[in-house]
Design a protein around this motif. Structure first.
Motif, PDB file in Angstrom:
ATOM      1  N   THR A 100      -2.733  -8.225 -10.323  1.00  0.00           N
ATOM      2  CA  THR A 100      -2.834  -9.682 -10.448  1.00  0.00           C
ATOM      3  C   THR A 100      -2.782 -10.250  -9.051  1.00  0.00           C
ATOM      4  O   THR A 100      -2.661  -9.498  -8.065  1.00  0.00           O
ATOM      5  CB  THR A 100      -1.687 -10.234 -11.320  1.00  0.00           C
ATOM      6  OG1 THR A 100      -1.876 -11.631 -11.522  1.00  0.00           O
ATOM      7  CG2 THR A 100      -0.346 -10.001 -10.667  1.00  0.00           C
ATOM      8  N   LYS A 101      -2.859 -11.544  -8.901  1.00  0.00           N
ATOM      9  CA  LYS A 101      -2.882 -12.141  -7.581  1.00  0.00           C
ATOM     10  C   LYS A 101      -1.585 -11.826  -6.830  1.00  0.00           C
ATOM     11  O   LYS A 101      -0.490 -12.106  -7.297  1.00  0.00           O
ATOM     12  CB  LYS A 101      -3.050 -13.658  -7.692  1.00  0.00           C
ATOM     13  CG  LYS A 101      -3.163 -14.336  -6.330  1.00  0.00           C
ATOM     14  CD  LYS A 101      -3.342 -15.839  -6.480  1.00  0.00           C
ATOM     15  CE  LYS A 101      -3.433 -16.507  -5.109  1.00  0.00           C
ATOM     16  NZ  LYS A 101      -3.591 -17.974  -5.238  1.00  0.00           N
ATOM     17  N   GLY A 102      -1.755 -11.187  -5.680  1.00  0.00           N
ATOM     18  CA  GLY A 102      -0.600 -10.854  -4.854  1.00  0.00           C
ATOM     19  C   GLY A 102       0.105  -9.581  -5.245  1.00  0.00           C
ATOM     20  O   GLY A 102       1.152  -9.264  -4.681  1.00  0.00           O
ATOM     21  N   VAL A 103      -0.441  -8.808  -6.217  1.00  0.00           N
ATOM     22  CA  VAL A 103       0.215  -7.579  -6.671  1.00  0.00           C
ATOM     23  C   VAL A 103      -0.822  -6.464  -6.729  1.00  0.00           C
ATOM     24  O   VAL A 103      -1.866  -6.606  -7.370  1.00  0.00           O
ATOM     25  CB  VAL A 103       0.875  -7.751  -8.051  1.00  0.00           C
ATOM     26  CG1 VAL A 103       1.522  -6.433  -8.498  1.00  0.00           C
ATOM     27  CG2 VAL A 103       1.915  -8.861  -8.016  1.00  0.00           C
ATOM     28  N   THR A 104      -0.537  -5.349  -6.064  1.00  0.00           N
ATOM     29  CA  THR A 104      -1.379  -4.153  -6.146  1.00  0.00           C
ATOM     30  C   THR A 104      -0.524  -3.001  -6.636  1.00  0.00           C
ATOM     31  O   THR A 104       0.701  -3.000  -6.508  1.00  0.00           O
ATOM     32  CB  THR A 104      -1.986  -3.803  -4.782  1.00  0.00           C
ATOM     33  OG1 THR A 104      -0.921  -3.513  -3.844  1.00  0.00           O
ATOM     34  CG2 THR A 104      -2.843  -4.942  -4.245  1.00  0.00           C
ATOM     35  N   ALA A 105      -1.206  -1.996  -7.207  1.00  0.00           N
ATOM     36  CA  ALA A 105      -0.508  -0.822  -7.731  1.00  0.00           C
ATOM     37  C   ALA A 105      -1.238   0.431  -7.275  1.00  0.00           C
ATOM     38  O   ALA A 105      -2.461   0.429  -7.074  1.00  0.00           O
ATOM     39  CB  ALA A 105      -0.430  -0.868  -9.249  1.00  0.00           C
ATOM     40  N   SER A 106      -0.479   1.514  -7.103  1.00  0.00           N
ATOM     41  CA  SER A 106      -1.053   2.797  -6.701  1.00  0.00           C
ATOM     42  C   SER A 106      -0.067   3.900  -7.037  1.00  0.00           C
ATOM     43  O   SER A 106       1.111   3.642  -7.325  1.00  0.00           O
ATOM     44  CB  SER A 106      -1.367   2.807  -5.202  1.00  0.00           C
ATOM     45  OG  SER A 106      -0.168   2.669  -4.448  1.00  0.00           O
ATOM     46  N   TRP A 107      -0.588   5.125  -7.021  1.00  0.00           N
ATOM     47  CA  TRP A 107       0.312   6.266  -7.155  1.00  0.00           C
ATOM     48  C   TRP A 107       1.180   6.343  -5.895  1.00  0.00           C
ATOM     49  O   TRP A 107       0.709   6.118  -4.788  1.00  0.00           O
ATOM     50  CB  TRP A 107      -0.476   7.563  -7.322  1.00  0.00           C
ATOM     51  CG  TRP A 107      -1.281   7.645  -8.586  1.00  0.00           C
ATOM     52  CD1 TRP A 107      -2.627   7.580  -8.699  1.00  0.00           C
ATOM     53  CD2 TRP A 107      -0.777   7.824  -9.902  1.00  0.00           C
ATOM     54  NE1 TRP A 107      -3.026   7.683 -10.002  1.00  0.00           N
ATOM     55  CE2 TRP A 107      -1.890   7.848 -10.777  1.00  0.00           C
ATOM     56  CE3 TRP A 107       0.498   7.958 -10.453  1.00  0.00           C
ATOM     57  CZ2 TRP A 107      -1.767   8.004 -12.153  1.00  0.00           C
ATOM     58  CZ3 TRP A 107       0.617   8.125 -11.823  1.00  0.00           C
ATOM     59  CH2 TRP A 107      -0.505   8.146 -12.662  1.00  0.00           C
ATOM     60  N   ASP A 108       2.435   6.674  -6.078  1.00  0.00           N
ATOM     61  CA  ASP A 108       3.332   6.739  -4.929  1.00  0.00           C
ATOM     62  C   ASP A 108       2.895   7.857  -3.991  1.00  0.00           C
ATOM     63  O   ASP A 108       2.643   8.985  -4.414  1.00  0.00           O
ATOM     64  CB  ASP A 108       4.775   6.986  -5.399  1.00  0.00           C
ATOM     65  CG  ASP A 108       5.759   6.896  -4.255  1.00  0.00           C
ATOM     66  OD1 ASP A 108       5.755   5.877  -3.543  1.00  0.00           O
ATOM     67  OD2 ASP A 108       6.528   7.863  -4.062  1.00  0.00           O
ATOM     68  N   GLY A 109       2.822   7.542  -2.713  1.00  0.00           N
ATOM     69  CA  GLY A 109       2.422   8.521  -1.709  1.00  0.00           C
ATOM     70  C   GLY A 109       0.930   8.613  -1.492  1.00  0.00           C
ATOM     71  O   GLY A 109       0.482   9.346  -0.612  1.00  0.00           O
TER      72      GLY A 109
END
Length: 586
Positions: free
Chosen positions: A522-531
């Motif tokens: 969402t706006k201002g939030v990103t996600a990824s696998w750790d590392g």
């Protein structure tokens, strides 16, 4: 006067002897402090006569490294001989002196005068108490009281004066006794050096004694002050040094240098030990059935030798090896620091702090929270050492917006190098880890499976009056260790870099880098696998541990809501071990 000729040589000139006390006849003009040692430069000035002069300097520190002593001189003279020895004399503390005797007599006189004054006041009070009104003429009462007041006032002033005099004399007595104690020989100053000097003319010369001492050291320390409101140079790093020495001589108003290299005083060239070869000769107790080893088969010889020794005698105990020390290249950072101004470091073994420099440095702040374990938010900074100073390993006290937060260890850092610095907890970022939600369903007619969907909601609230970037929230989904259990990530929809364990037909041609890129939730939030963002991470292992992180940008007094959702698919009538909520299937 008889002319000087070969038959009539000049009369013998006796050696001019000069005796000096190191701490009284010289001044320390420079100190370089190393780890465990110090190098001192001490300057002497004295008059010499023409010809031979012998200068004896007493009271050099007992911890002096005699191999390090060197002498530099100025003037029309030549230094031709230097010897060093140790002074042995009993420690005798003088108990009295003419000055102390006079002070004690004066104290006794004042004490007696004060006692007489007190008795006079007491007698006056007693006399007044014995007077009765019927025995005194009324016209004389005023006169009696006036004389009483005048006499009492005079005695009171006399008593106050004597009390002050007594206190002053007692202080002088205490000071004199301290002086007597100080005159006792200092066991830490037991070294004597004798210097032979040949002077061409009479006059003043200067010599500098340069020597190394044990019993001195320094270590780096820091104050790290972070200003959250600053746009640039958010970190003020105050570089300090804690200096301690117990060498026996005080360093008063000296120019101080701090060194990180190891000095090489008294180091000699190493020698090689003998290295001999010989033919192996078997032990006399070897059973005849065992053949002798042949020279042309070295490996067989070694094997047989080991077997034979085991039969004849117990094996010798192994040589104890020293544990290898791992040395980091950063630990070899060397630097020299000049402390501003003149510094005084007494010989008391106590650490004395001095400031080397104050640096204004840029930093990138970040926040990390693992709410599944603890909802506290950890603040850290990546600081760039944009200065010419080398930072040594040391402990730093961390202050954020003027408040003390924690202590942190600063690693060795070279100029233009960046380092991570933990700053402690930031209570102004509040994280709520809501209770986990679960939904269950069944599917399949013959091969029934149970589907469980789990949802974990996380709320991050920024109570600051400023916008913050880089708040990292770390969580995880379970990892299947059984081919019958499928774990599917639903939200955030991250790409898995490797195929699921239960679907061998799934193509394994996924590009590992596709799992590295963060996705916008969402706006201002990103996600990824750790590392995944680390370049040295094996791409095929990204996401294999099930750890996920969000990086949030939160406005002042604002919040973000994060949702972690995953599905667990298992055969019906199977027990699943490892989930936070126990699941048993009928």
């Amino acid at each position: 006067m008889q002319p000087v000729t070969a038959e009539h040589p000049p009369p013998f000139q006796p050696t001019n002897e000069i005796e000096l006390v190191s701490t009284e006849s010289s001044k320390i003009i420079g100190v370089s402090v190393y780890n465990g040692r110090a190098e001192i430069t001490r300057l002497f000035k004295f008059e010499v006569r023409k010809g031979q002069n012998q200068v004896t300097i007493n009271g050099l520190p007992t911890v002096l490294d005699q191999d390090s002593l060197r002498i530099e001189g100025r003037g029309t003279a030549i230094i031709h001989d230097v010897t060093i020895s140790r002074i042995f004399h009993p420690r005798r503390v003088p108990v009295t002196s003419p000055a102390l005797s006079a002070l004690l007599s004066k104290k006794d006189e004042i004490a007696k005068a004060l006692e007489r004054c007190k008795k006079s006041i007491s007698s006056l009070e007693s006399y007044l108490a014995t007077m009765h009104i019927q025995h005194i003429d009324m016209s004389q009462i005023g006169k009696v009281l006036t004389e009483y007041d005048a006499t009492a006032e005079k005695l009171d002033k006399r008593m106050l004066y004597l009390e002050k005099e007594l206190a002053a004399v007692e202080k002088e007595i205490g000071d004199e006794r301290k002086n007597l104690s100080a005159k006792a020989h200092n066991e830490q100053l037991n070294i004597r050096t004798v210097i032979g000097i040949f002077a061409e003319i009479e006059g003043e010369v200067e010599i500098a004694l340069i020597y190394a001492l044990y019993g001195a050291s320094w270590k780096a320390g820091y104050d790290i002050r972070v200003d959250m409101q600053a746009k640039e140079a958010q970190v003020a790093l105050i570089y300090k040094a804690a200096i301690a020495q117990n060498t026996g001589e005080d360093w008063n108003d000296v120019s101080l240098m701090l060194e990180t290299v190891t000095p090489t005083f008294g180091v000699s060239v190493p020698t090689l030990d003998p290295w001999n070869l010989s033919i192996y000769k078997p032990h006399s107790g070897v059973p005849p059935s065992i053949p002798h080893p042949q020279i042309d088969d070295v490996s067989t010889s070694r094997k047989r030798r080991t077997s034979r020794n085991a039969l004849t005698a117990p094996a010798a105990p192994p040589v104890l090896a020293h544990r290898a020390t791992e040395v980091s290249s950063k630990e070899n950072v060397s630097a020299t620091f000049k402390v501003p101004g003149l510094i005084t470091i007494p010989s008391d073994g106590v650490a004395h702090n001095v400031t080397i420099v104050q640096l204004q440095l840029d930093a990138k702040l970040s926040w990390v929270c693992v709410p599944k374990k603890d909802t506290k938010v950890h603040l850290s900074a990546k600081i760039k050492n944009a200065s010419q100073y080398t930072l040594l390993r040391g402990t730093g006290s961390v202050y954020v917006d003027g408040s003390f937060l924690s202590r942190s260890v600063i690693p060795p850092v070279s100029p233009d190098e960046s380092f991570d610095c933990p700053l402690g907890l930031d209570p102004s970022i509040r994280v709520t880890y809501h209770p986990e939600l679960k939904k269950q369903s069944k599917s399949g007619f013959y091969n029934k499976t149970a589907n469980h969907v789990f949802s974990q909601h996380i709320t991050v609230f920024n109570t600051k009056a400023m916008h913050i970037d880089g708040v990292k929230i770390l969580d995880q989904i379970p990892v299947s260790e059984d081919a019958q259990i499928q774990v599917n990530l639903i939200n955030p929809p991250l790409t898995r870099p490797i195929p699921s364990a239960d679907s061998a037909s799934t193509s394994s041609s996924l590009v590992p880098d596709s799992a590295r890129k963060p996705i916008t939730v969402t706006k201002g939030v990103t996600a990824s696998w750790d590392g995944a963002e680390e370049l040295d991470t094996d791409g095929e292992r990204v996401g294999k541990d099930g750890k996920i992180n969000w990086v949030c940008s939160i406005p002042p007094q604002g919040n973000v809501n994060l949702v972690l959702q995953w599905e667990v698919v298992v055969p019906a009538r199977a027990d699943v071990v490892g989930l936070m909520l126990a699941i048993c299937y009928p």
